[in-house]
Scaffold this motif. Structure first.
Motif, mmCIF file in Angstrom:
data_model
loop_
_atom_site.group_PDB
_atom_site.id
_atom_site.type_symbol
_atom_site.label_atom_id
_atom_site.label_comp_id
_atom_site.label_asym_id
_atom_site.label_seq_id
_atom_site.Cartn_x
_atom_site.Cartn_y
_atom_site.Cartn_z
ATOM 1 N N MET A 194 7.024 -18.804 -11.586
ATOM 2 C CA MET A 194 7.082 -17.840 -12.658
ATOM 3 C C MET A 194 7.132 -18.620 -13.975
ATOM 4 S SD MET A 194 9.818 -14.781 -13.454
ATOM 5 C CE MET A 194 9.343 -13.901 -11.987
ATOM 6 N N GLY A 195 6.348 -18.217 -14.960
ATOM 7 C CA GLY A 195 6.312 -18.897 -16.243
ATOM 8 C C GLY A 195 7.117 -18.165 -17.302
ATOM 9 N N ARG A 196 7.265 -18.835 -18.423
ATOM 10 C CA ARG A 196 7.937 -18.234 -19.576
ATOM 11 C C ARG A 196 6.901 -18.035 -20.666
ATOM 12 N NH1 ARG A 196 12.873 -21.355 -21.650
ATOM 13 N NH2 ARG A 196 13.205 -19.383 -22.690
ATOM 14 N N PHE A 197 6.997 -16.928 -21.357
ATOM 15 C CA PHE A 197 6.053 -16.602 -22.410
ATOM 16 C C PHE A 197 6.809 -16.175 -23.660
ATOM 17 C CE2 PHE A 197 3.828 -16.063 -18.478
ATOM 18 C CZ PHE A 197 2.554 -16.538 -18.729
ATOM 19 N N GLU A 198 6.317 -16.609 -24.795
ATOM 20 C CA GLU A 198 6.850 -16.173 -26.081
ATOM 21 C C GLU A 198 5.915 -15.084 -26.601
ATOM 22 O OE1 GLU A 198 8.388 -18.698 -29.641
ATOM 23 O OE2 GLU A 198 6.205 -18.511 -29.825
ATOM 24 N N GLU A 203 2.068 -19.107 -23.668
ATOM 25 C CA GLU A 203 2.863 -19.601 -22.542
ATOM 26 C C GLU A 203 3.714 -20.775 -23.007
ATOM 27 O OE1 GLU A 203 2.378 -20.838 -17.874
ATOM 28 O OE2 GLU A 203 0.607 -20.623 -19.115
ATOM 29 N N LEU A 204 4.983 -20.763 -22.646
ATOM 30 C CA LEU A 204 5.889 -21.864 -22.949
ATOM 31 C C LEU A 204 5.867 -22.850 -21.799
ATOM 32 C CD1 LEU A 204 8.908 -19.849 -24.380
ATOM 33 C CD2 LEU A 204 7.097 -20.991 -25.652
#
Length: 53
Positions: free
Chosen positions: A1-5, A51-52
């Motif tokens: 799972m990714g992190r998004f700003e 995407e972070l």
């Protein structure tokens, strides 16, 4: 799972009565938050997503 700003932008339109565009700009410049909030619909547009890593 990714992190998004996610960057959200809110644009509020306010109608003022003025004789000239310059007067309208001056009126807009001195509006306080309470006056602007009267026109605030609390609707936001997604402005940018990245995407972070």
């Amino acid at each position: 799972m990714g992190r998004f700003e996610i960057e959200l932008a809110q644009f509020t339109k306010v109608v003022v009565d003025a004789e000239t565009e310059e007067e309208a700009k001056d009126l807009a410049a001195i509006m306080d938050g309470e006056e602007i909030a009267e026109h605030d619909t609390h609707e936001y547009n997604i402005w940018n997503i990245r995407e972070l890593i």
